[in-house]
Design an enzyme around this catalytic site. Structure first.
Site, PDB file in Angstrom:
ATOM      1  CE  LYS A  26      -1.646   2.971   2.865  1.00  0.00           C
ATOM      2  NZ  LYS A  26      -1.624   4.220   2.083  1.00  0.00           N
ATOM      3  CD  GLU A  68       9.255  12.693  12.547  1.00  0.00           C
ATOM      4  OE1 GLU A  68      10.324  12.649  11.948  1.00  0.00           O
ATOM      5  OE2 GLU A  68       8.420  11.777  12.505  1.00  0.00           O
TER       6      GLU A  68
END
Ligand code: NAD
Length: 481
Positions: free
Chosen positions: A178, A384
């Site tokens: 995917k 992050e």
């Protein structure tokens, strides 16, 4: 539309057939440099997923039985085709992801090399003979784990899928992959090269669609034997949880928040130049990007000045235009995240040295940004950034800097700059991370493993370890009399 903006229609690839699937659902694909729709990607239905898994399960025994010697030539041919088509694949990657086309081309060429590296590495997946009881032949052999469900994000449209496909295929596994719905056509071009190179139908199946529906369906299916995921920590935890419920091995390549420690004996200008190259590559949308800069107080001002000069020297624009060195963010979510993190840092007392805001209102461009004296409690020091924002902090004591470097849940990459071998070894021993670089911020290589500790994930991609992620050991004890 100019010829260079032609976008090939992405499709699903099920059991060797390119198809739009049976759901009737589609989602638009945007060019991040303009924000405009350039195509549509079809969504897989439950029946399409079943077809993909059935094909991967059916194709597995013959693909595994081919052996490394039989699989290798197909992978080598696919690499040659990808290299021949690199200019076109790079153009598609830039159209849908945004990075400068030279960066896309370098990515395509580098990623193609993973196919031949793993074609050869699989020939060296040696077992062993264990001496002991003379009447018993005791051996260890390696076998492919079986059909794999792989999930790949949007930041490396060519490198991402090939980091999963190359070791898995070389090991003898089949896949349902995917890929990101936001950058689908690059994966189609890569899988087309594998098809033309002679990959048997069903060995690789490509799907797009509703990510939670696809991951729940594929991971629960008993015909799928392993789960490989690259993406964010929160989604990685969901995927690893689904795999744990059915006791499937998982390979988790998750986010990072890499510290950079610039020691008192480093060259501040060289450290700044190399740090900026790592920081602003792919507009900062790299899991290993240097993203927290801890600079010795005696070098801080010279380092900051040099990073600012590098940031200002970048030419931000449409990745297809000549001379552009930083493209847009890949999607509007990153712009919102950058705006939020910069505002939060400034509200907590950080100083803005350059950049700090969105550029224009067409496409998803954000200024290369440098923040100084960012407090540790600012969001950008904790989460992050995945964008072109460099937060700088100063330190006086190396042990305190190391403690700060390790004080997040992440443990992917870490960087140090020093001219002392002893200090370098101190950093290497102290960093809690799986990918360490001293005196540079260069990227991954085929021959060596990449991966994280702590919440950055588990398992390795790259090197022999990356091949063994898709193999399991069989202990065979054979009584000879
Ligand atoms: P996200 O976590 O929503 O999606 C990341 C990827 O995971 C996408 O490709 C998405 O399709 C897929 N995904 C999401 N939910 C899923 C599910 N339930 N099952 C299967 N796949 C699923 O985040 P995003 O907004 O696309 O990206 C932003 C964050 O993702 C960044 O802050 C960064 O942390 C992370 N990221 C990491 C990498 C990496 O290389 N490790 C790459 C891209 C994004």
């Amino acid at each position: 539309m100019t010829p260079s903006e032609h976008y090939p229609a992405p499709r699903l690839f099920l059991d060797g057939e390119w198809t739009d699937g049976t759901s009737g659902r589609r989602q638009p694909v945007l060019n991040p440099a303009t924000g405009r729709v350039i195509g549509e990607v079809p969504h897989a239905s439950a029946a399409d997923l079943d077809r993909a898994v059935a094909a991967a399960a059916r194709a597995f025994p013959a693909w595994a039985a081919l052996g490394a010697g039989g699989r290798g030539p197909i992978l080598h041919r696919a690499e040659a085709l990808i290299r021949e088509r690199a200019a076109e694949i790079a153009r598609i990657a830039t159209l849908e992801q945004g990075k400068p086309v030279a960066e896309s081309r370098a990515e395509v060429m580098r990623a193609a090399g993973t196919l031949s590296y793993y074609a050869e590495e699989a020939r060296r997946a040696y077992g062993r003979i264990i001496p002991g009881d003379p009447g018993t032949l005791l051996t260890v052999r390696h076998a492919p784990v079986g059909p794999v469900a792989a999930f790949v994000p949007w930041n490396f449209p060519a490198g991402g899928p090939l980091r999963k496909l190359s070791p898995a295929l070389a090991a003898g596994c089949t896949l349902v992959i995917k890929y990101s719905e936001e950058t689908p056509a690059t994966a189609c071009a890569i899988i087309r090269a594998l098809e033309v190179a002679g990959l048997p139908p069903g060995v690789v199946n490509l799907v797009f669609g509703d990510p939670p529906m696809i991951s729940q369906t594929l991971i629960a299916d008993p015909r799928i034997r392993m789960v490989a995921f690259t993406g964010s920590v929160p989604v990685g935890k969901q995927i690893a949880g689904l795999a744990a419920q059915v006791m499937k091995p998982s390979l988790m390549e998750l986010g990072g928040h890499a510290p950079v420690i610039v020691c008192a004996d480093a060259d501040p200008v060289l450290a700044a130049r190399r740090s900026a190259a790592g920081k602003f590559a792919n507009a900062g949308q790299v899991c290993t990007a240097p993203s927290r800069f801890l600079v010795h107080e005696t070098l801080f001002d010279r380092f900051a000045e040099a990073v600012v000069a590098e940031a200002r020297a970048l030419r931000v624009g449409n990745g297809l235009a000549d001379g552009v060195t930083m493209g847009p963010m890949a999607n509007p979510r990153r712009i919102e995240a950058m705006e939020r993190m910069v505002a939060d840092a400034l509200a907590r007392g950080a100083r803005l040295l350059t950049g700090g805001k969105r550029i224009g209102n067409e496409g998803f461009f954000f200024e290369p940004t440098v923040l100084a004296d960012v407090p540790p409690e600012a969001e950008i020091m904790q989460v992050e950034p995945f964008g072109p924002v460099a937060p700088l902090r100063r330190f006086a004591d190396l042990d305190a800097a190391m403690a700060e470097a390790n004080a997040t849940p992440y443990g992917l990459a870490a960087y140090g700059f020093t001219r002392s071998a002893a200090t370098a070894e101190r950093l290497v021993a102290g960093f809690e991370a799986g990918i360490l670089s001293i005196n540079h911020t260069g990227g991954s290589v085929h021959e060596a493993p990449s991966g994280g500790v702590k919440e950055s994930g588990h398992g390795r991609e790259g090197g022999p370890e990356g091949l063994h992620s898709y193999l399991y050991a069989k202990r065979v004890s054979h009584r000879l009399e």
